[in-house]
Design a protein around this motif. Structure first.
Motif: not given
Length: 379
Positions: A127, A151-157, A196-198
């Protein structure tokens, strides 16, 4: 004063000798084909000669550029020969990739097991480094980090959070090397990335009330996967520990996991009940390898074999979730002390000063607990 006297044709045609170009620049030819450039300077009232490269590798135009640069250094009160030596001794720019690999090698001994070693570098390799690995680490700032992890801060927290932490460790390593890095870069990047929203999702677990029926169903099914699931439920070990279980790790009624196969990095002994020993006995008749549960071509079970089996059987729960099933059962159905419950799961509970003096792994107490757990599954 005449300067730029030489021409390419004149330099090529000249025989052995010394030829002035002006302003202290000389071409010294040792024969018709080869020579070298010399710049004569006065630095702090001392005459100096500075080599500017071989001719014809260094052209007349290049020699004049190098001479002009050296004269500018003299005007600044410095010795161009000393400055060139200093630059040659200066370390080359260290890239983020080089610093990360150096940090990884330095930290490898601290990592708990082979999986931890693989994961540490794997995060950056997947990453971060493909995007900014060639960037000199001294140029790494919060804006570059933000752009990389956004790009991965929320989707792959979790992945993004750990990657940010590894970048921070790499910056500390670079600072220890004496490099001029921004030690606050990751903290600033976190501020730019925001919260993070995750939402953390736990691995689905089977209610302990349903575990006995599922276990009894497994006893009637052939194959390595149902057998491995039985062993996993009976020992409440991690999925990777079960699928890579070896016969030489079982001695008597104890299964000993070496430190490089546990999450804590410490050896973990698991008491085997009579039911668990019967699983081992059956496995010996089915496996032709060193592994208790093997797939085709003598390889151990894949990391998805048990999960896919449960999914095909219509269960939302996953194999790793049986650790939560067990933990909930222990909490609600027994009076087991906290340390025994946690040690049964292979968690480290004796740390710091306590760990220095408390050397028992509570095997006898855990054996009683695992027998009670097994009895509940066979009801």
């Amino acid at each position: 004063m005449r300067y730029n006297v030489l021409t390419q044709f004149a330099a090529k045609s000249a025989d052995k000798g010394k030829y002035a170009d002006g302003q202290g620049l000389w071409l010294i030819k040792r024969d018709k084909q080869f020579g070298k450039w010399i710049l004569r300077l006065v630095v702090r009232d001392k005459r100096r000669e500075m080599g500017l490269g071989r001719w014809p590798d260094v052209t007349i135009a290049e020699a004049r550029e190098r001479a002009a640069a050296a004269r500018r250094v003299v005007r600044d009160g410095l010795d161009p020969i000393d400055e060139r030596k200093r630059l040659r001794k200066a370390p080359k720019a260290v890239t983020l990739s080089e610093a990360a690999h150096g940090c990884f090698e330095a930290k490898k001994a601290e990592l708990k097991n082979k999986n931890a070693v693989k994961r540490w570098m794997g995060l950056l390799s997947h990453h971060v480094l493909p995007k900014i690995g060639d960037l000199p680490i001294e140029e790494l700032d919060q804006h570059v980090i933000k752009k990389t992890l956004e790009p991965i801060w929320h989707s792959k927290a979790e992945t993004a959070r750990k990657s940010l932490g590894h970048i921070g460790q790499t910056l500390k390593y670079a600072a220890a090397l004496g490099l001029d890095v921004d030690m606050q870069a990751t903290m600033k990047a976190r501020a730019l990335l925001g919260k993070q929203r995750h939402k953390v999702e736990h691995i689905p677990a089977m209610p302990y009330q349903e575990a006995p029926a599922f276990y009894q169903c497994l006893t009637n099914l052939p194959g390595a996967v149902p057998l491995a699931l039985r062993f996993l439920i009976l020992t409440v070990a991690r999925t990777s520990e079960v699928r890579l279980a070896r016969f030489d790790e079982v001695e008597g009624d104890v299964w000993t996991l070496p430190g490089d196969r546990t999450k804590t990095g410490q050896e973990h002994r698991i008491p085997l009940t009579d039911e668990a020993l019967s699983v081992v006995k059956t496995a010996r008749t089915q496996s032709e390898t060193v592994y208790l549960f093997n797939a085709v071509r003598g390889k151990p079970l894949s990391d998805m074999a048990m999960s896919l089996f449960m999914k095909r059987e219509g269960h939302e729960a996953r194999p790793h979730g049986f650790r939560a099933t067990f933990r909930t059962w222990v909490e609600e159905q027994t009076e087991t002390p906290f340390e025994v419950k946690e040690t049964a799961l292979g968690h480290a509970v004796d740390t710091g000063v306590v760990g220095a003096y408390q050397r028992s792994d509570r095997l006898a107490k855990r054996r009683i607990l695992m027998n009670t757990w097994t009895d509940s599954l066979r009801q």
